[in-house]
Design a protein around this motif. Structure first.
Motif, PDB file in Angstrom:
ATOM      1  N   ALA A  30     -11.517 -13.437 -31.568  1.00 41.16           N
ATOM      2  CA  ALA A  30     -11.870 -14.772 -32.048  1.00 41.16           C
ATOM      3  C   ALA A  30     -10.561 -15.503 -32.256  1.00 41.16           C
ATOM      4  O   ALA A  30      -9.491 -14.869 -32.330  1.00 41.16           O
ATOM      5  CB  ALA A  30     -12.671 -14.708 -33.350  1.00 41.16           C
ATOM      6  N   SER A  31     -10.617 -16.807 -32.359  1.00 45.72           N
ATOM      7  CA  SER A  31      -9.379 -17.557 -32.560  1.00 45.72           C
ATOM      8  C   SER A  31      -8.727 -17.156 -33.873  1.00 45.72           C
ATOM      9  O   SER A  31      -9.400 -16.690 -34.805  1.00 45.72           O
ATOM     10  CB  SER A  31      -9.668 -19.068 -32.581  1.00 45.72           C
ATOM     11  N   CYS A  32      -7.418 -17.339 -33.938  1.00 49.97           N
ATOM     12  CA  CYS A  32      -6.674 -16.984 -35.147  1.00 49.97           C
ATOM     13  C   CYS A  32      -7.207 -17.773 -36.350  1.00 49.97           C
ATOM     14  O   CYS A  32      -7.362 -17.230 -37.444  1.00 49.97           O
ATOM     15  CB  CYS A  32      -5.191 -17.289 -34.916  1.00 49.97           C
ATOM     16  N   THR A  63     -15.678 -16.574 -31.638  1.00 53.17           N
ATOM     17  CA  THR A  63     -15.253 -17.791 -32.333  1.00 53.17           C
ATOM     18  C   THR A  63     -16.417 -18.739 -32.582  1.00 53.17           C
ATOM     19  O   THR A  63     -16.556 -19.313 -33.668  1.00 53.17           O
ATOM     20  CB  THR A  63     -14.168 -18.525 -31.519  1.00 53.17           C
ATOM     21  N   GLU A  64     -17.283 -18.902 -31.580  1.00 52.14           N
ATOM     22  CA  GLU A  64     -18.348 -19.896 -31.655  1.00 52.14           C
ATOM     23  C   GLU A  64     -19.735 -19.297 -31.858  1.00 52.14           C
ATOM     24  O   GLU A  64     -20.734 -20.010 -31.786  1.00 52.14           O
ATOM     25  CB  GLU A  64     -18.351 -20.747 -30.378  1.00 52.14           C
ATOM     26  N   ILE A  65     -19.821 -17.990 -32.095  1.00 52.63           N
ATOM     27  CA  ILE A  65     -21.137 -17.389 -32.317  1.00 52.63           C
ATOM     28  C   ILE A  65     -21.164 -16.696 -33.669  1.00 52.63           C
ATOM     29  O   ILE A  65     -20.132 -16.256 -34.179  1.00 52.63           O
ATOM     30  CB  ILE A  65     -21.526 -16.407 -31.188  1.00 52.63           C
ATOM     31  N   ASN A  66     -22.349 -16.595 -34.248  1.00 58.99           N
ATOM     32  CA  ASN A  66     -22.462 -16.019 -35.585  1.00 58.99           C
ATOM     33  C   ASN A  66     -22.603 -14.496 -35.531  1.00 58.99           C
ATOM     34  O   ASN A  66     -22.622 -13.891 -34.450  1.00 58.99           O
ATOM     35  CB  ASN A  66     -23.624 -16.656 -36.348  1.00 58.99           C
ATOM     36  N   PHE A  67     -22.735 -13.905 -36.706  1.00 61.40           N
ATOM     37  CA  PHE A  67     -22.793 -12.447 -36.796  1.00 61.40           C
ATOM     38  C   PHE A  67     -23.964 -11.875 -36.021  1.00 61.40           C
ATOM     39  O   PHE A  67     -23.803 -10.919 -35.249  1.00 61.40           O
ATOM     40  CB  PHE A  67     -22.886 -12.024 -38.265  1.00 61.40           C
ATOM     41  N   LEU A 117      -1.006 -17.628 -41.699  1.00 59.10           N
ATOM     42  CA  LEU A 117       0.325 -17.112 -41.347  1.00 59.10           C
ATOM     43  C   LEU A 117       0.317 -15.592 -41.274  1.00 59.10           C
ATOM     44  O   LEU A 117       0.911 -15.001 -40.361  1.00 59.10           O
ATOM     45  CB  LEU A 117       1.358 -17.585 -42.361  1.00 59.10           C
ATOM     46  N   GLU A 118      -0.357 -14.946 -42.218  1.00 60.03           N
ATOM     47  CA  GLU A 118      -0.421 -13.481 -42.230  1.00 60.03           C
ATOM     48  C   GLU A 118      -1.204 -12.960 -41.028  1.00 60.03           C
ATOM     49  O   GLU A 118      -0.848 -11.929 -40.447  1.00 60.03           O
ATOM     50  CB  GLU A 118      -1.058 -12.999 -43.535  1.00 60.03           C
ATOM     51  N   THR A 119      -2.260 -13.659 -40.646  1.00 63.44           N
ATOM     52  CA  THR A 119      -3.032 -13.266 -39.469  1.00 63.44           C
ATOM     53  C   THR A 119      -2.192 -13.380 -38.209  1.00 63.44           C
ATOM     54  O   THR A 119      -2.201 -12.484 -37.346  1.00 63.44           O
ATOM     55  CB  THR A 119      -4.295 -14.143 -39.347  1.00 63.44           C
ATOM     56  N   GLN A 120      -1.441 -14.464 -38.094  1.00 69.84           N
ATOM     57  CA  GLN A 120      -0.565 -14.656 -36.936  1.00 69.84           C
ATOM     58  C   GLN A 120       0.527 -13.592 -36.898  1.00 69.84           C
ATOM     59  O   GLN A 120       0.871 -13.070 -35.822  1.00 69.84           O
ATOM     60  CB  GLN A 120       0.045 -16.057 -36.993  1.00 69.84           C
TER      61      GLN A 120
END
Length: 231
Positions: free
Chosen positions: A154-156, A210-214, A181-184
């Protein structure tokens, strides 16, 4: 827990960056398909906890390696099927879920000696049980022959926001920009390390959440597994 004596064992490798939802989804998949869920990140977090307790810098490969002979790691499953982690006899399941441990685990897991130390433990679980195992290098290194390989991403920004919401719900809020920042930083550490860097296996199916739910993510993963194993 799946029967270790069942005729056909299957293995599912679920890799991806920090915060992609691997653990939550893998646990749900395991329940749905009667697989044993193995959270390999928790194993590395347990090593990281010991390293920090001994006041060793997690990025110091030689110092971390020197501690390995004194580390006793065990896994067990509670009545709800949740994985419990034990360090030298003590239950550390909750203690390893802090952001400090997360960052330390990223550093510790980059050391070849640490990865070699834990490799057989992980492979042994797949030999005994039908498993879904999540981590950073399951499909590329730990279980290269896995029946199903999925790279979850998924996106950062999306991953940092999910973590931000999780901490809000726990009552331990943290600044979103700091989490981003920590994720990056963790992504950079995981992708650029020399030992088993984070990358999709050549035969893995990549799933971007990124664009879909659980629920949509869960249904897609189960669909992929069923298509490839006949479960």
């Amino acid at each position: 827990m799946p029967n270790e004596n069942q005729e056909k064992r299957i293995s599912v490798a679920l890799d991806g960056p920090s915060g992609a939802g691997k653990s939550t989804l893998a646990r749900a998949v395991a329940k749905e398909l009667n697989l044993l869920y193995v959270d390999t990140g928790a194993i590395y977090r347990t090593v990281a906890l010991h390293v920090l307790r001994r006041r060793v810098e997690p990025g110091d490969a030689a110092a971390a390696a020197a501690l390995l002979p004194e580390i006793g790691i065990a896994m067990a499953y509670d009545p709800a099927g949740l994985q419990r982690m034990y360090l030298n006899g003590g239950d550390v399941t909750e203690l390893i879920r802090t952001q400090e441990i997360s960052m330390a685990a990223s550093a510790v897991s980059a050391h070849p000696a640490v990865r070699a130390f834990l490799l057989e433990m992980q492979r042994d679980m797949a030999e005994k049980y039908s498993v879904i195992m999540d981590g950073r290098d399951i499909g590329t290194v730990v279980l290269p022959g896995a029946d199903v390989k999925i790279f979850l991403t998924a996106s950062c920004e999306a991953r940092a926001r999910r973590r931000w919401l999780e901490l809000q719900q726990r009552g331990t809020p943290k600044d979103f920009e700091q989490l981003l920042l920590e994720t990056q930083e963790r992504d950079a550490n995981d992708m650029n390390r020399s030992a088993a860097p984070l990358r999709p296996a050549e035969d893995a199916v990549t799933l971007d959440t990124t664009e879909i739910n659980f629920q949509e993510s869960l249904e897609r993963i189960i669909e992929i597994i069923r298509e490839r194993t006949g479960l």
